[in-house]
Design a protein around this motif. Structure first.
Motif, mmCIF file in Angstrom:
data_model
loop_
_atom_site.group_PDB
_atom_site.id
_atom_site.type_symbol
_atom_site.label_atom_id
_atom_site.label_comp_id
_atom_site.label_asym_id
_atom_site.label_seq_id
_atom_site.Cartn_x
_atom_site.Cartn_y
_atom_site.Cartn_z
ATOM 1 N N LEU A 146 46.975 150.108 -19.707
ATOM 2 C CA LEU A 146 45.770 149.733 -19.318
ATOM 3 C C LEU A 146 44.845 150.564 -18.798
ATOM 4 C CD1 LEU A 146 47.098 146.577 -17.473
ATOM 5 C CD2 LEU A 146 46.557 146.533 -19.829
ATOM 6 N N GLY A 147 45.031 151.884 -19.038
ATOM 7 C CA GLY A 147 44.266 153.093 -18.151
ATOM 8 C C GLY A 147 44.713 153.348 -17.108
ATOM 9 N N GLU A 148 44.400 153.080 -15.984
ATOM 10 C CA GLU A 148 44.619 153.609 -14.608
ATOM 11 C C GLU A 148 46.070 152.740 -14.221
ATOM 12 O OE1 GLU A 148 41.762 153.281 -11.731
ATOM 13 O OE2 GLU A 148 40.599 154.769 -12.683
ATOM 14 N N GLU A 149 46.520 151.903 -14.951
ATOM 15 C CA GLU A 149 47.549 151.164 -14.587
ATOM 16 C C GLU A 149 48.293 150.873 -16.002
ATOM 17 O OE1 GLU A 149 46.369 147.681 -13.052
ATOM 18 O OE2 GLU A 149 46.588 148.286 -10.722
ATOM 19 N N CYS A 150 49.700 150.759 -15.761
ATOM 20 C CA CYS A 150 50.499 150.264 -16.888
ATOM 21 C C CYS A 150 50.982 148.680 -16.659
ATOM 22 C CB CYS A 150 51.742 151.031 -17.061
ATOM 23 S SG CYS A 150 52.930 151.076 -15.854
ATOM 24 N N ARG A 151 51.304 147.922 -17.653
ATOM 25 C CA ARG A 151 51.768 146.634 -17.399
ATOM 26 C C ARG A 151 53.230 146.514 -18.215
ATOM 27 N NH1 ARG A 151 47.932 142.407 -19.718
ATOM 28 N NH2 ARG A 151 48.767 143.304 -21.676
ATOM 29 N N ILE A 152 54.110 145.780 -17.527
ATOM 30 C CA ILE A 152 55.421 145.449 -17.907
ATOM 31 C C ILE A 152 55.808 144.132 -17.933
ATOM 32 C CG2 ILE A 152 58.067 146.342 -17.747
ATOM 33 C CD1 ILE A 152 56.905 148.656 -16.060
ATOM 34 N N ARG A 153 56.066 143.564 -19.146
ATOM 35 C CA ARG A 153 56.268 142.227 -19.373
ATOM 36 C C ARG A 153 57.646 142.015 -19.616
ATOM 37 N NH1 ARG A 153 51.323 139.969 -22.541
ATOM 38 N NH2 ARG A 153 51.629 142.052 -23.467
ATOM 39 N N VAL A 154 58.563 140.990 -18.921
ATOM 40 C CA VAL A 154 59.891 140.796 -19.396
ATOM 41 C C VAL A 154 60.188 139.409 -19.484
ATOM 42 C CG1 VAL A 154 62.188 140.993 -18.595
ATOM 43 C CG2 VAL A 154 60.801 143.027 -18.171
ATOM 44 N N THR A 155 60.135 138.860 -20.735
ATOM 45 C CA THR A 155 60.272 137.334 -20.812
ATOM 46 C C THR A 155 61.850 137.138 -21.365
ATOM 47 O OG1 THR A 155 58.075 137.798 -21.613
ATOM 48 C CG2 THR A 155 59.035 135.502 -22.200
ATOM 49 N N ASP A 156 62.240 136.004 -20.768
ATOM 50 C CA ASP A 156 63.529 135.573 -21.190
ATOM 51 C C ASP A 156 63.186 134.234 -22.114
ATOM 52 O OD1 ASP A 156 63.145 133.047 -19.563
ATOM 53 O OD2 ASP A 156 63.850 134.123 -17.985
ATOM 54 N N SER A 157 64.293 133.460 -22.374
ATOM 55 C CA SER A 157 64.317 132.344 -23.396
ATOM 56 C C SER A 157 64.740 131.265 -22.793
ATOM 57 C CB SER A 157 64.837 132.794 -24.794
ATOM 58 O OG SER A 157 66.113 133.175 -24.644
ATOM 59 N N GLY A 158 64.857 131.098 -21.301
ATOM 60 C CA GLY A 158 65.341 129.785 -20.679
ATOM 61 C C GLY A 158 64.477 128.733 -20.398
ATOM 62 N N ASN A 159 64.620 127.885 -19.547
ATOM 63 C CA ASN A 159 63.940 126.929 -19.277
ATOM 64 C C ASN A 159 62.656 127.119 -18.513
ATOM 65 O OD1 ASN A 159 65.595 125.224 -20.901
ATOM 66 N ND2 ASN A 159 67.060 125.001 -19.166
ATOM 67 N N GLY A 160 62.723 128.304 -17.810
ATOM 68 C CA GLY A 160 61.402 128.404 -17.084
ATOM 69 C C GLY A 160 61.775 127.952 -15.691
ATOM 70 N N VAL A 161 60.686 128.199 -14.926
ATOM 71 C CA VAL A 161 60.779 127.658 -13.470
ATOM 72 C C VAL A 161 59.697 126.650 -13.165
ATOM 73 C CG1 VAL A 161 60.570 128.473 -11.006
ATOM 74 C CG2 VAL A 161 61.776 130.011 -12.511
ATOM 75 N N PRO A 162 60.025 125.611 -12.384
ATOM 76 C CA PRO A 162 58.872 124.736 -11.935
ATOM 77 C C PRO A 162 57.686 125.496 -11.252
ATOM 78 C CG PRO A 162 61.048 123.828 -11.165
ATOM 79 C CD PRO A 162 61.250 125.316 -11.942
ATOM 80 N N GLU A 163 56.427 124.840 -11.909
ATOM 81 C CA GLU A 163 55.234 125.726 -11.478
ATOM 82 C C GLU A 163 55.209 125.635 -10.053
ATOM 83 O OE1 GLU A 163 53.042 126.887 -13.439
ATOM 84 O OE2 GLU A 163 53.877 126.281 -15.097
ATOM 85 N N ASP A 164 55.604 124.790 -9.171
ATOM 86 C CA ASP A 164 55.310 124.606 -7.576
ATOM 87 C C ASP A 164 56.386 125.822 -7.230
ATOM 88 O OD1 ASP A 164 57.485 123.285 -8.390
ATOM 89 O OD2 ASP A 164 57.256 121.870 -6.692
ATOM 90 N N GLU A 165 57.291 126.535 -7.698
ATOM 91 C CA GLU A 165 58.238 127.329 -7.142
ATOM 92 C C GLU A 165 58.323 128.563 -7.590
ATOM 93 O OE1 GLU A 165 62.216 126.008 -7.579
ATOM 94 O OE2 GLU A 165 61.891 123.908 -7.099
ATOM 95 N N LEU A 166 56.935 129.229 -8.386
ATOM 96 C CA LEU A 166 56.909 130.390 -9.277
ATOM 97 C C LEU A 166 56.611 131.288 -7.921
ATOM 98 C CD1 LEU A 166 54.609 129.477 -12.328
ATOM 99 C CD2 LEU A 166 57.058 130.317 -12.331
ATOM 100 N N GLN A 167 56.075 130.966 -6.863
ATOM 101 C CA GLN A 167 55.818 131.982 -5.927
ATOM 102 C C GLN A 167 57.043 131.942 -4.915
ATOM 103 O OE1 GLN A 167 53.091 133.907 -5.484
ATOM 104 N NE2 GLN A 167 52.154 132.805 -7.224
ATOM 105 N N ALA A 168 57.814 130.842 -4.789
ATOM 106 C CA ALA A 168 58.830 130.835 -3.797
ATOM 107 C C ALA A 168 60.073 131.783 -4.361
ATOM 108 C CB ALA A 168 59.401 129.589 -3.767
#
Length: 457
Positions: free
Chosen positions: A375-397
């Protein structure tokens, strides 16, 4: 209008305006009546009219002036008094007490006099008539200071109303801002403390204040300090306990190794279970010890790592674990070299935790995708699994220590909820940020952004 500032502002402003308008209205209609009928015989106009009728009285007698005075409105009659040579008022009205000296001073030699009657300026005339008759006339030409002020306010009603709106609006704005600013600072402090900044204090910003709000700020800081100390003590206790657990764990592993060397038949399966439990306990202790006790537990970044090479090496290292679940890796590297400042193996451990989580929560036969972008001055690393995900209200927790979602709280999944907490603190210490979100086509994606060193640094 939910804001306390605007409630206080409009409340004070409307109250001030109602008081101003009511005061002017009541004063005007309660004492003066309609001013349009009062302006006809006021000031110089009334003076000229009195002098003109005095001239008529000189020619036609005092009855002429009396008839003129009888036709005048009440307002004029309250200002003009006429006394004949016998001291009788022409209309039979009582004279003000302080008018007597002025009437005495009027004579053939002193035909005009000025004095105060009822604290108002007045002028008196002595008019000789035929047959040795005379007439003394006193006209109250002015008004008291209070009356003049009230008349000024009414006749300048709209300018005064506008001026009052501006002045009261400015005063109400200042008052509302003065009262609501400490509450806004406390609100901002509450949010920062809730976000984990336990070292934030609000009372330094209110050092010039006194009273209940300042006391509330000091109590808030005291509560935050106690909470910070309590959490620090809790973390120290966990670390101390973890250190103490390592000694018996080491003895257990030594005893397990001796037991395996004796090659006792029928105990291999049980020894393997003991070994796995000991390894699991060792991983938990290592994770706990890697958590910093306080936010100040930071050391300088004195090493450099290349992100593409690091991610590829971790993929090869975890390939055996992925094959046990028949998982496939999809790796997409960036085009150029991405150098990131680090400290020892801290960044390696953080990325390894994230990859292990992706493997752990992906189903058999699934896949784990790794994508790295420049991204220029930064790099971005994305790791994506194939599970069921996490409830939206727990993404920060999920980045809190020891937190695990309901779907993950099973012994089969393993772990105690420290992997992402350690990863987040490591990324923050490297000057980056980390977030998690659910992808429509897959499971959970953990995205990391880290500052990149320029070539030659």
């Amino acid at each position: 209008m939910r804001s306390l500032f605007w409630k206080m502002f409009f409340g004070a402003w409307i109250t001030a305006m109602v008081m101003v308008v009511a005061a002017i209205y009541i004063t005007h209609f309660g004492e003066f009546g309609d001013p349009r009928h009062e302006e006809r015989w006021e000031g110089p106009a009334l003076y000229r009219e009195v002098v003109r009728n005095l001239r008529g009285a000189r020619r036609h007698g005092q009855e002429y002036f009396q008839q003129w005075l009888e036709r005048q409105p009440k307002k004029v009659k309250e200002q003009v008094f006429a006394v004949d040579q016998f001291g009788r008022e022409l209309l039979g009205r009582p004279l003000p007490e302080d008018m007597a000296p002025m009437l005495v001073a009027l004579n053939y030699r002193n035909r005009e006099s000025h004095a105060q009657v009822d604290k108002k300026p007045a002028v008196g005339f002595f008019l000789p008539l035929r047959d040795n008759d005379n007439l003394r006339v006193v006209m109250i030409t002015g008004q008291s200071k209070e009356t003049l002020l009230l008349r000024f306010l009414w006749r300048n009603f709209w300018p005064m109303l506008l001026l009052s709106m501006l002045a009261s609006g400015a005063a109400s704005y200042w008052l509302a801002r003065y009262l609501s600013r400490p509450l806004e600072q406390l609100r901002a402090a509450t949010r920062r403390v809730a976000a984990g900044e336990l070292d934030y204090r609000v009372s330094p910003g209110l050092h010039s204040r006194s009273g209940e709000l300042a006391d509330l700020a000091r109590d808030f800081d005291s509560m935050t300090a106690q909470l910070q100390e309590s959490m620090a003590e809790q973390r120290r206790l966990i670390k101390d306990v973890s250190h103490e657990l390592r000694s018996p764990l080491a003895r257990l592993q030594v005893a397990l190794g001796i037991a395996r060397q004796k090659n006792i038949r029928g105990l291999d399966a049980e020894l393997d279970k003991i070994g796995k439990a000991a390894d699991y306990l060792e991983e938990i202790i290592a994770d706990v010890l890697s958590l910093p006790v306080t936010a100040q537990d930071q050391r300088p970044l004195d090493d450099v790592v290349e992100i593409n090479s690091l991610a590829q090496a971790l993929q090869e290292e975890l390939k055996a674990e992925a094959e046990e679940k028949q998982l496939s890796f999809a790796f997409k590297a960036s085009n150029g070299e991405l150098l990131v400042a680090t400290r020892g193996s801290s960044l390696t451990a953080a990325l390894e935790n994230i990859l292990r989580n992706a493997i752990k929560y992906s189903p058999h036969g699934g896949n784990v995708r790794i994508a790295i972008d420049d991204l220029g001055e930064e790099c971005r690393i994305r790791v994506t699994d194939s599970g069921n995900g996490v409830p939206e209200d727990e993404l920060q927790a999920i980045f809190r220590p020891f937190y695990r979602t309901d779907s993950a709280r099973t012994r089969e999944s393993g772990g105690i909820g420290l992997g992402l907490a350690i990863a987040q603190r490591t990324i923050v210490q490297h000057g980056g940020n980390i977030q998690a979100y659910n992808t429509p086509s897959s499971g959970l994606c953990v995205e990391i952004q880290l500052p990149v060193l320029a070539v030659g640094e």
